[in-house]
Design a protein around this motif. Structure first.
Motif, PDB file in Angstrom:
ATOM      1  N   TYR A   1      48.539  86.344  58.625  1.00  0.00           N
ATOM      2  CA  TYR A   1      49.505  86.812  59.613  1.00  0.00           C
ATOM      3  C   TYR A   1      50.540  85.730  59.866  1.00  0.00           C
ATOM      4  CZ  TYR A   1      46.155  90.511  60.857  1.00  0.00           C
ATOM      5  OH  TYR A   1      45.311  91.576  60.827  1.00  0.00           O
ATOM      6  N   PHE A   2      51.743  86.165  60.188  1.00  0.00           N
ATOM      7  CA  PHE A   2      52.781  85.244  60.646  1.00  0.00           C
ATOM      8  C   PHE A   2      52.975  85.506  62.128  1.00  0.00           C
ATOM      9  CE2 PHE A   2      57.185  84.342  61.810  1.00  0.00           C
ATOM     10  CZ  PHE A   2      57.301  83.022  61.386  1.00  0.00           C
ATOM     11  N   ALA A   3      53.070  84.405  62.899  1.00  0.00           N
ATOM     12  CA  ALA A   3      53.242  84.547  64.340  1.00  0.00           C
ATOM     13  C   ALA A   3      54.092  83.416  64.888  1.00  0.00           C
ATOM     14  CB  ALA A   3      51.881  84.570  65.037  1.00  0.00           C
ATOM     15  N   LEU A   4      54.644  83.657  66.055  1.00  0.00           N
ATOM     16  CA  LEU A   4      55.388  82.641  66.801  1.00  0.00           C
ATOM     17  C   LEU A   4      54.663  82.426  68.116  1.00  0.00           C
ATOM     18  CD1 LEU A   4      59.002  83.956  66.121  1.00  0.00           C
ATOM     19  CD2 LEU A   4      57.936  81.929  65.101  1.00  0.00           C
ATOM     20  N   ALA A   5      54.328  81.178  68.405  1.00  0.00           N
ATOM     21  CA  ALA A   5      53.533  80.872  69.593  1.00  0.00           C
ATOM     22  C   ALA A   5      54.205  79.800  70.442  1.00  0.00           C
ATOM     23  CB  ALA A   5      52.136  80.411  69.184  1.00  0.00           C
ATOM     24  N   TRP A   6      53.937  79.847  71.725  1.00  0.00           N
ATOM     25  CA  TRP A   6      54.484  78.851  72.637  1.00  0.00           C
ATOM     26  C   TRP A   6      53.736  77.531  72.486  1.00  0.00           C
ATOM     27  CZ3 TRP A   6      58.952  79.583  74.928  1.00  0.00           C
ATOM     28  CH2 TRP A   6      59.385  80.888  75.204  1.00  0.00           C
ATOM     29  N   GLY A   7      54.505  76.431  72.529  1.00  0.00           N
ATOM     30  CA  GLY A   7      53.915  75.105  72.491  1.00  0.00           C
ATOM     31  C   GLY A   7      53.837  74.531  71.093  1.00  0.00           C
ATOM     32  N   LEU A   8      53.391  73.295  71.017  1.00  0.00           N
ATOM     33  CA  LEU A   8      53.205  72.607  69.738  1.00  0.00           C
ATOM     34  C   LEU A   8      51.789  72.913  69.246  1.00  0.00           C
ATOM     35  CD1 LEU A   8      54.157  70.672  67.555  1.00  0.00           C
ATOM     36  CD2 LEU A   8      53.366  68.772  68.993  1.00  0.00           C
TER      37      LEU A   8
ATOM     38  N   LYS B   1      48.760  72.874  66.846  1.00  0.00           N
ATOM     39  CA  LYS B   1      48.231  72.020  65.796  1.00  0.00           C
ATOM     40  C   LYS B   1      47.368  72.843  64.837  1.00  0.00           C
ATOM     41  CE  LYS B   1      48.057  67.985  68.857  1.00  0.00           C
ATOM     42  NZ  LYS B   1      47.172  66.954  69.470  1.00  0.00           N
ATOM     43  N   PRO B   2      47.291  72.426  63.564  1.00  0.00           N
ATOM     44  CA  PRO B   2      46.373  73.105  62.632  1.00  0.00           C
ATOM     45  C   PRO B   2      44.956  73.032  63.172  1.00  0.00           C
ATOM     46  CG  PRO B   2      47.856  71.615  61.462  1.00  0.00           C
ATOM     47  CD  PRO B   2      48.030  71.322  62.920  1.00  0.00           C
ATOM     48  N   GLN B   3      44.261  74.145  63.160  1.00  0.00           N
ATOM     49  CA  GLN B   3      42.916  74.158  63.741  1.00  0.00           C
ATOM     50  C   GLN B   3      42.177  75.428  63.357  1.00  0.00           C
ATOM     51  OE1 GLN B   3      43.106  75.022  68.204  1.00  0.00           O
ATOM     52  NE2 GLN B   3      45.274  74.652  67.727  1.00  0.00           N
ATOM     53  N   THR B   4      40.884  75.406  63.553  1.00  0.00           N
ATOM     54  CA  THR B   4      40.056  76.593  63.432  1.00  0.00           C
ATOM     55  C   THR B   4      39.463  76.883  64.801  1.00  0.00           C
ATOM     56  OG1 THR B   4      39.488  76.269  61.100  1.00  0.00           O
ATOM     57  CG2 THR B   4      37.954  77.553  62.436  1.00  0.00           C
ATOM     58  N   ILE B   5      39.653  78.095  65.264  1.00  0.00           N
ATOM     59  CA  ILE B   5      39.109  78.509  66.559  1.00  0.00           C
ATOM     60  C   ILE B   5      37.892  79.381  66.289  1.00  0.00           C
ATOM     61  CG2 ILE B   5      39.568  79.676  68.735  1.00  0.00           C
ATOM     62  CD1 ILE B   5      42.551  79.174  68.251  1.00  0.00           C
TER      63      ILE B   5
ATOM     64  N   LYS C   1      47.385  77.582  60.650  1.00  0.00           N
ATOM     65  CA  LYS C   1      48.190  76.613  59.907  1.00  0.00           C
ATOM     66  C   LYS C   1      49.573  76.531  60.544  1.00  0.00           C
ATOM     67  CE  LYS C   1      50.274  75.940  55.312  1.00  0.00           C
ATOM     68  NZ  LYS C   1      50.387  76.528  53.937  1.00  0.00           N
ATOM     69  N   ARG C   2      49.988  75.319  60.878  1.00  0.00           N
ATOM     70  CA  ARG C   2      51.321  75.149  61.467  1.00  0.00           C
ATOM     71  C   ARG C   2      52.362  75.123  60.367  1.00  0.00           C
ATOM     72  NH1 ARG C   2      55.308  71.536  63.000  1.00  0.00           N
ATOM     73  NH2 ARG C   2      54.381  69.849  61.791  1.00  0.00           N
ATOM     74  N   LEU C   3      53.401  75.944  60.520  1.00  0.00           N
ATOM     75  CA  LEU C   3      54.471  76.011  59.523  1.00  0.00           C
ATOM     76  C   LEU C   3      55.676  75.185  59.923  1.00  0.00           C
ATOM     77  CD1 LEU C   3      54.289  79.867  58.804  1.00  0.00           C
ATOM     78  CD2 LEU C   3      53.279  78.015  57.448  1.00  0.00           C
ATOM     79  N   ALA C   4      56.102  75.316  61.164  1.00  0.00           N
ATOM     80  CA  ALA C   4      57.277  74.573  61.648  1.00  0.00           C
ATOM     81  C   ALA C   4      57.336  74.706  63.162  1.00  0.00           C
ATOM     82  CB  ALA C   4      58.557  75.121  61.021  1.00  0.00           C
TER      83      ALA C   4
ATOM     84  N   VAL D   1      60.139  74.280  66.582  1.00  0.00           N
ATOM     85  CA  VAL D   1      61.494  74.077  67.104  1.00  0.00           C
ATOM     86  C   VAL D   1      61.395  73.886  68.609  1.00  0.00           C
ATOM     87  CG1 VAL D   1      62.580  75.466  65.288  1.00  0.00           C
ATOM     88  CG2 VAL D   1      61.906  76.552  67.442  1.00  0.00           C
ATOM     89  N   GLU D   2      62.487  73.392  69.196  1.00  0.00           N
ATOM     90  CA  GLU D   2      62.533  73.188  70.639  1.00  0.00           C
ATOM     91  C   GLU D   2      63.500  74.178  71.271  1.00  0.00           C
ATOM     92  OE1 GLU D   2      60.499  71.070  72.161  1.00  0.00           O
ATOM     93  OE2 GLU D   2      59.684  70.510  70.194  1.00  0.00           O
ATOM     94  N   LEU D   3      63.080  74.791  72.358  1.00  0.00           N
ATOM     95  CA  LEU D   3      63.931  75.679  73.140  1.00  0.00           C
ATOM     96  C   LEU D   3      63.971  75.093  74.536  1.00  0.00           C
ATOM     97  CD1 LEU D   3      65.557  78.330  73.266  1.00  0.00           C
ATOM     98  CD2 LEU D   3      63.463  79.457  74.004  1.00  0.00           C
ATOM     99  N   ALA D   4      65.131  74.476  74.877  1.00  0.00           N
ATOM    100  CA  ALA D   4      65.222  73.685  76.105  1.00  0.00           C
ATOM    101  C   ALA D   4      64.148  72.595  76.023  1.00  0.00           C
ATOM    102  CB  ALA D   4      65.088  74.568  77.337  1.00  0.00           C
ATOM    103  N   ASP D   5      63.198  72.568  76.957  1.00  0.00           N
ATOM    104  CA  ASP D   5      62.156  71.531  76.903  1.00  0.00           C
ATOM    105  C   ASP D   5      60.805  72.112  76.501  1.00  0.00           C
ATOM    106  OD1 ASP D   5      61.744  73.032  79.142  1.00  0.00           O
ATOM    107  OD2 ASP D   5      61.256  71.342  80.459  1.00  0.00           O
ATOM    108  N   LYS D   6      60.833  73.261  75.823  1.00  0.00           N
ATOM    109  CA  LYS D   6      59.588  73.907  75.425  1.00  0.00           C
ATOM    110  C   LYS D   6      59.534  74.057  73.910  1.00  0.00           C
ATOM    111  CE  LYS D   6      55.746  76.117  76.620  1.00  0.00           C
ATOM    112  NZ  LYS D   6      54.656  75.482  77.389  1.00  0.00           N
ATOM    113  N   SER D   7      58.390  73.745  73.307  1.00  0.00           N
ATOM    114  CA  SER D   7      58.229  73.889  71.860  1.00  0.00           C
ATOM    115  C   SER D   7      57.806  75.322  71.520  1.00  0.00           C
ATOM    116  CB  SER D   7      57.162  72.933  71.332  1.00  0.00           C
ATOM    117  OG  SER D   7      57.536  71.590  71.543  1.00  0.00           O
ATOM    118  N   ILE D   8      58.259  75.773  70.349  1.00  0.00           N
ATOM    119  CA  ILE D   8      57.819  77.057  69.793  1.00  0.00           C
ATOM    120  C   ILE D   8      57.411  76.789  68.355  1.00  0.00           C
ATOM    121  CG2 ILE D   8      58.509  79.388  69.119  1.00  0.00           C
ATOM    122  CD1 ILE D   8      60.461  79.377  71.461  1.00  0.00           C
ATOM    123  N   THR D   9      56.224  77.258  67.983  1.00  0.00           N
ATOM    124  CA  THR D   9      55.684  76.964  66.661  1.00  0.00           C
ATOM    125  C   THR D   9      55.508  78.237  65.845  1.00  0.00           C
ATOM    126  OG1 THR D   9      54.472  75.066  67.556  1.00  0.00           O
ATOM    127  CG2 THR D   9      53.809  75.858  65.392  1.00  0.00           C
ATOM    128  N   ALA D  10      55.998  78.172  64.610  1.00  0.00           N
ATOM    129  CA  ALA D  10      55.736  79.241  63.648  1.00  0.00           C
ATOM    130  C   ALA D  10      54.420  78.913  62.969  1.00  0.00           C
ATOM    131  CB  ALA D  10      56.861  79.329  62.627  1.00  0.00           C
TER     132      ALA D  10
END
Length: 345
Positions: free
Chosen positions: A189-196, A198-202, A232-235, A237-246
């Protein structure tokens, strides 16, 4: 007025055009019910239907006298002729074919691979009895009604887009279910999530939320089912002072709302998710995302063909709404691409 037995109205109540739901019933008001409210009269003459249901038909304009739509408070007259258009309950329409366009990625005698749009419900349920993928499948391939659940092997949430497999035969369905149970199906799946992120297994069990039965949650003990999500973290970006991770998400198990619940549990809810979010970042107001739900797309699906056992892999490009969001945030247009040759089924 006291209730009157059905037998007193047998001669008039039996004057029907057709007693099947979806047809019109013609009734003559007997003397004993003259002057009563219309909904009460019809409840007496048609005891097989609830009064609430009859009231709904009246309010919707399905009850008439000489072509004129009647109101609930209409006082019936003796000998008055009433026509009632019997309306089926929504759930009674659930398994009817509907001419709904489908984006078919692959089809043969054994299976269908569908690229489901956001906004389409997979299987009929309360609040969504029509317009589902199941209804569309019954129109596209009527014989699929002979397969349990119309061949649906797994689901995607209403607002999640992307690849979904459907079996056209019972044999194919059984094989695909076994592949899911043995964790051999490839799902990315491809997703966009709030924050930085990290690569991980939940690895956290999921079950019905004890505080809100409409939601799922991390549930320990016997009520929770094993749920494993690889991220898996792809990339970023910063939106104002908040990170968004693909991110790219690999499912090892397939619990209801698994990705959404797991991401929220580690503090990274998906963009657009209206259910699994502890709070909405102020930056969300700056985003233009037309989906009205989570930024989640089933990007890759891989199986062994249920009859030939041939390895098969498909990739569905991001739909326009997610492509626009990716560009709006400044991610590379290739951020969601997957090298299918690197994947094993």
């Amino acid at each position: 007025m006291d209730n009157v037995s059905d037998s007193e109205f047998s001669s008039s109540a039996d004057e029907l055009l057709d007693t099947e739901e979806g047809q019109t019933r013609q009734l003559e008001i007997p003397e004993a019910l003259a002057g009563e409210r219309l909904d009460k009269v019809l409840a007496q003459l048609m005891p097989e239907f609830s009064r609430n249901r009859i009231q709904g038909w009246i309010e919707a304009g399905y009850v008439k006298s000489h072509g004129q739509i009647l109101k609930v408070r209409h006082r019936s007259q003796a000998g008055e002729l009433i026509s009632v258009d019997i309306q089926p309950e929504p759930e009674e329409m659930a398994y009817l074919p509907e001419d709904i366009p489908l984006e078919i990625v692959f089809e043969d005698d054994d299976l269908l691979i569908i690229n489901k749009p956001a906004g389409m419900v997979v299987h009929p349920a309360a609040g969504n009895w029509q317009g589902t993928l199941l209804n569309a499948l019954l129109h596209h391939y009527p014989k699929i009604g002979e397969v349990p659940r119309c061949g649906i092997v797994h689901r995607l949430d209403k607002e999640t887009s992307g690849l979904l497999m459907v079996a056209k035969t019972i044999e194919a369905q059984l094989d695909l279910v076994r592949q899911l149970e043995s964790r051999r199906v490839v799902r990315r799946y491809f997703a966009l999530a709030w924050g930085l992120v990290k690569p991980q297994t939940i690895d956290a069990p999921i079950g019905r939320d004890p505080k809100d039965r409409l939601k799922m949650a991390i549930v320990r003990g016997q009520q929770g089912k094993v749920a494993i999500t690889h991220i898996k973290r792809l990339a970023t970006v910063e939106l104002a002072d908040k990170s968004i991770t693909a991110i790219q998400v690999q499912l090892e198990t397939g619990r209801t709302h698994q990705i959404r619940v797991h991401l929220e549990s580690v503090g990274h809810p998906l963009l657009g998710d209206l259910v699994y979010r502890k709070r909405v970042p102020a930056q969300a107001a700056q985003l233009e995302f037309a989906r009205g739900g989570q930024a989640l797309h089933a990007l890759v699906l891989g199986i062994l063909h249920p009859r030939t056992q041939e390895t098969m892999l498909w990739q569905a490009p991001l739909p326009p709404d997610m492509t626009d969001l990716v560009h709006q945030l400044g991610f590379s247009s290739e951020v969601a691409q997957v090298d299918l040759e690197s994947l094993d089924v």
